[in-house]
Design a protein around this motif. Structure first.
Motif, PDB file in Angstrom:
ATOM      1  N   ILE A   1     -10.076 -12.468  -5.531  1.00 10.40           N
ATOM      2  CA  ILE A   1      -9.357 -11.344  -4.268  1.00 10.40           C
ATOM      3  C   ILE A   1      -9.642 -10.464  -3.273  1.00 10.40           C
ATOM      4  O   ILE A   1      -8.924 -10.570  -2.121  1.00 10.40           O
ATOM      5  N   ASP A   2     -11.150  -9.838  -3.222  1.00  7.93           N
ATOM      6  CA  ASP A   2     -11.082  -9.113  -2.281  1.00  7.93           C
ATOM      7  C   ASP A   2     -11.443 -10.207  -0.966  1.00  7.93           C
ATOM      8  O   ASP A   2     -10.995 -10.215   0.268  1.00  7.93           O
ATOM      9  N   LEU A   3     -12.038 -11.740  -1.379  1.00  4.76           N
ATOM     10  CA  LEU A   3     -11.774 -12.371  -0.556  1.00  4.76           C
ATOM     11  C   LEU A   3     -10.672 -13.092   0.422  1.00  4.76           C
ATOM     12  O   LEU A   3     -10.431 -12.838   2.008  1.00  4.76           O
ATOM     13  N   SER A   4      -9.515 -12.785  -0.352  1.00  2.00           N
ATOM     14  CA  SER A   4      -8.343 -13.613   0.187  1.00  2.00           C
ATOM     15  C   SER A   4      -7.366 -11.990   0.358  1.00  2.00           C
ATOM     16  O   SER A   4      -7.019 -12.789   1.228  1.00  2.00           O
ATOM     17  N   THR A   5      -7.622 -11.610   0.357  1.00  2.00           N
ATOM     18  CA  THR A   5      -7.378  -9.890   1.077  1.00  2.00           C
ATOM     19  C   THR A   5      -7.435 -10.221   2.631  1.00  2.00           C
ATOM     20  O   THR A   5      -6.666  -9.798   4.155  1.00  2.00           O
ATOM     21  N   LEU A   6      -9.076 -10.532   2.992  1.00  2.00           N
ATOM     22  CA  LEU A   6      -9.219 -10.740   3.855  1.00  2.00           C
ATOM     23  C   LEU A   6      -9.027 -12.273   4.768  1.00  2.00           C
ATOM     24  O   LEU A   6      -8.186 -12.106   5.877  1.00  2.00           O
ATOM     25  N   LEU A   7      -8.256 -13.079   3.865  1.00  2.00           N
ATOM     26  CA  LEU A   7      -8.013 -14.491   4.868  1.00  2.00           C
ATOM     27  C   LEU A   7      -6.454 -14.037   4.796  1.00  2.00           C
ATOM     28  O   LEU A   7      -6.089 -14.777   5.982  1.00  2.00           O
ATOM     29  N   VAL A   8      -5.722 -12.985   4.122  1.00  2.00           N
ATOM     30  CA  VAL A   8      -4.556 -12.615   4.074  1.00  2.00           C
ATOM     31  C   VAL A   8      -4.149 -12.127   5.456  1.00  2.00           C
ATOM     32  O   VAL A   8      -3.260 -12.262   6.342  1.00  2.00           O
ATOM     33  N   LEU A   9      -5.080 -11.014   6.086  1.00  2.00           N
ATOM     34  CA  LEU A   9      -5.047 -10.522   7.340  1.00  2.00           C
ATOM     35  C   LEU A   9      -5.906 -10.968   8.435  1.00  2.00           C
ATOM     36  O   LEU A   9      -5.274 -11.169   9.567  1.00  2.00           O
ATOM     37  N   HIS A  10      -6.159 -12.317   7.713  1.00  2.00           N
ATOM     38  CA  HIS A  10      -6.950 -13.285   9.108  1.00  2.00           C
ATOM     39  C   HIS A  10      -5.908 -14.094   9.242  1.00  2.00           C
ATOM     40  O   HIS A  10      -5.450 -14.569  10.766  1.00  2.00           O
ATOM     41  N   THR A  11      -5.063 -14.615   8.733  1.00  2.00           N
ATOM     42  CA  THR A  11      -3.619 -15.217   8.542  1.00  2.00           C
ATOM     43  C   THR A  11      -2.597 -14.400   9.651  1.00  2.00           C
ATOM     44  O   THR A  11      -2.471 -15.389  10.693  1.00  2.00           O
ATOM     45  N   ILE A  12      -2.768 -13.037   9.015  1.00  2.00           N
ATOM     46  CA  ILE A  12      -1.556 -12.480  10.126  1.00  2.00           C
ATOM     47  C   ILE A  12      -2.264 -12.631  11.992  1.00  2.00           C
ATOM     48  O   ILE A  12      -0.853 -12.294  12.426  1.00  2.00           O
ATOM     49  N   ASP A  13      -3.451 -12.223  11.719  1.00  2.00           N
ATOM     50  CA  ASP A  13      -3.851 -11.832  13.619  1.00  2.00           C
ATOM     51  C   ASP A  13      -4.139 -13.406  13.410  1.00  2.00           C
ATOM     52  O   ASP A  13      -3.358 -13.488  15.213  1.00  2.00           O
ATOM     53  N   LEU A  58       1.890 -11.442   3.920  1.00  2.00           N
ATOM     54  CA  LEU A  58       1.833 -11.412   4.651  1.00  2.00           C
ATOM     55  C   LEU A  58       2.777 -10.663   5.640  1.00  2.00           C
ATOM     56  O   LEU A  58       2.762 -11.241   6.789  1.00  2.00           O
ATOM     57  N   GLN A  59       3.845  -9.894   4.564  1.00  2.00           N
ATOM     58  CA  GLN A  59       4.037  -9.604   5.760  1.00  2.00           C
ATOM     59  C   GLN A  59       3.500  -8.095   5.947  1.00  2.00           C
ATOM     60  O   GLN A  59       4.132  -7.092   6.928  1.00  2.00           O
ATOM     61  N   THR A  60       2.803  -7.685   5.718  1.00  2.00           N
ATOM     62  CA  THR A  60       1.995  -6.342   5.623  1.00  2.00           C
ATOM     63  C   THR A  60       2.008  -6.611   7.323  1.00  2.00           C
ATOM     64  O   THR A  60       1.525  -7.814   8.138  1.00  2.00           O
ATOM     65  N   ARG A  61       1.939  -5.337   8.052  1.00  2.00           N
ATOM     66  CA  ARG A  61       1.865  -4.948   9.413  1.00  2.00           C
ATOM     67  C   ARG A  61      -0.106  -4.809   9.207  1.00  2.00           C
ATOM     68  O   ARG A  61      -0.426  -3.889   8.875  1.00  2.00           O
ATOM     69  N   ALA A  62       0.304  -5.616  10.338  1.00  2.00           N
ATOM     70  CA  ALA A  62      -1.363  -6.011  11.032  1.00  2.00           C
ATOM     71  C   ALA A  62      -2.012  -4.029  11.507  1.00  2.00           C
ATOM     72  O   ALA A  62      -1.564  -3.658  12.170  1.00  2.00           O
ATOM     73  N   GLY A  63      -2.919  -3.495  11.565  1.00  2.00           N
ATOM     74  CA  GLY A  63      -3.746  -2.768  12.113  1.00  2.00           C
ATOM     75  C   GLY A  63      -3.149  -1.516  11.122  1.00  2.00           C
ATOM     76  O   GLY A  63      -3.453  -0.810  11.887  1.00  2.00           O
ATOM     77  N   HIS A  64      -2.434  -1.572  10.803  1.00  2.00           N
ATOM     78  CA  HIS A  64      -1.938  -0.527   9.768  1.00  2.00           C
ATOM     79  C   HIS A  64      -3.530   0.161   8.789  1.00  2.00           C
ATOM     80  O   HIS A  64      -4.115  -1.029   8.163  1.00  2.00           O
TER      81      HIS A  64
END
Length: 172
Positions: free
Chosen positions: A40-52, A122-128
Motif C-alpha cells: 500500500i505504501d508503494l502503491s501510494t507513491l505510484l499514485v503520486l507518480h501517476t498524478i505528476d 488519482l483525484q488527490t491534489r498533487a503537492g497538498h
C-alpha cells in the motif's frame, strides 16, 4: 527505500512488454517482508507518480489522471487478476481459487471496487501537504489486506505501463 523502488518500478513497467510481469514479481519478492502495508505504501507513491507524470491526453477535463484512459478504458479485470495471482504466488499465498472468491464475477466486482478506490486516489491534489495520507486513505477504503494491496498494485502496474508506453510514443 520506497521512493527508490517506486521510481525504479515506474521505469521498468514503462519498458516492459505487455503481459511481462517479471518486474512485478521481483518487486513483490523485495517487498514480501513488509506485507500488505508495504504494498500500500508503494502503491501510494505510484499514485503520486501517476498524478505528476500522466500525459495530458490521459487526463480528464479537470486535468486529473482519468482511470478509464489509463487502463485502456476497459472494464476487463483479467489482466489485473493475472497480476494479482502472480503477486500472490510470489508472496507464498495460494493462487486465487473458487474458495477464495466464489466465482469470476465476484473477482471482477472486487477488482472494480478497487479500481474505484484507485480512481479516487488519482483525484488527490498533487503537492497538498497531506497528499500521501489522502492517497493512502483512498487506496485502503476497500480494505487493507494482502489481497486488496496486491490487486491495487496490479492496477497501478497497468497504469505505469500505459504511461510509460504513451510517453515513449510521444517522445520516441
Amino acid at each position: 527505500m520506497l521512493e527508490h523502488q517506486a521510481d525504479s518500478y515506474s521505469r521498468s513497467r514503462a519498458s516492459s512488454a505487455p503481459g511481462d510481469w517479471a518486474d512485478a514479481q521481483a518487486l513483490m519478492m523485495r517487498l514480501k517482508p513488509y506485507g500488505a502495508s508495504g504494498l500500500i505504501d508503494l502503491s501510494t507513491l505510484l499514485v503520486l507518480h501517476t498524478i505528476d507524470r500522466c500525459p495530458a491526453e490521459l487526463r480528464d477535463g479537470q486535468g486529473r489522471p482519468a482511470l478509464p484512459n489509463l487502463i485502456h478504458g476497459r472494464s476487463d479485470a483479467l489482466t489485473t487478476i493475472d497480476a494479482t495471482a502472480s503477486a500472490n504466488a510470489c508472496l507464498s499465498r495460494r493462487p486465487e481459487t473458487a474458495h477464495d472468491l466464489t466465482d469470476a464475477e465476484q473477482q471482477i466486482e472486487r477488482i472494480n471496487d478497487l479500481e474505484t478506490a484507485v480512481a479516487a486516489a488519482l483525484q488527490t491534489r498533487a503537492g497538498h501537504p497531506k497528499d500521501r495520507r489522502n492517497v493512502r486513505r483512498a487506496l485502503t477504503a476497500q480494505g487493507e489486506g494482502l489481497r486488496e494491496a496486491s490487486a491495487i498494485s496490479g492496477i497501478l502496474s497497468e497504469i505505469m505501463e500505459t504511461i510509460g508506453h504513451r510517453t515513449a510514443h510521444t517522445t520516441g
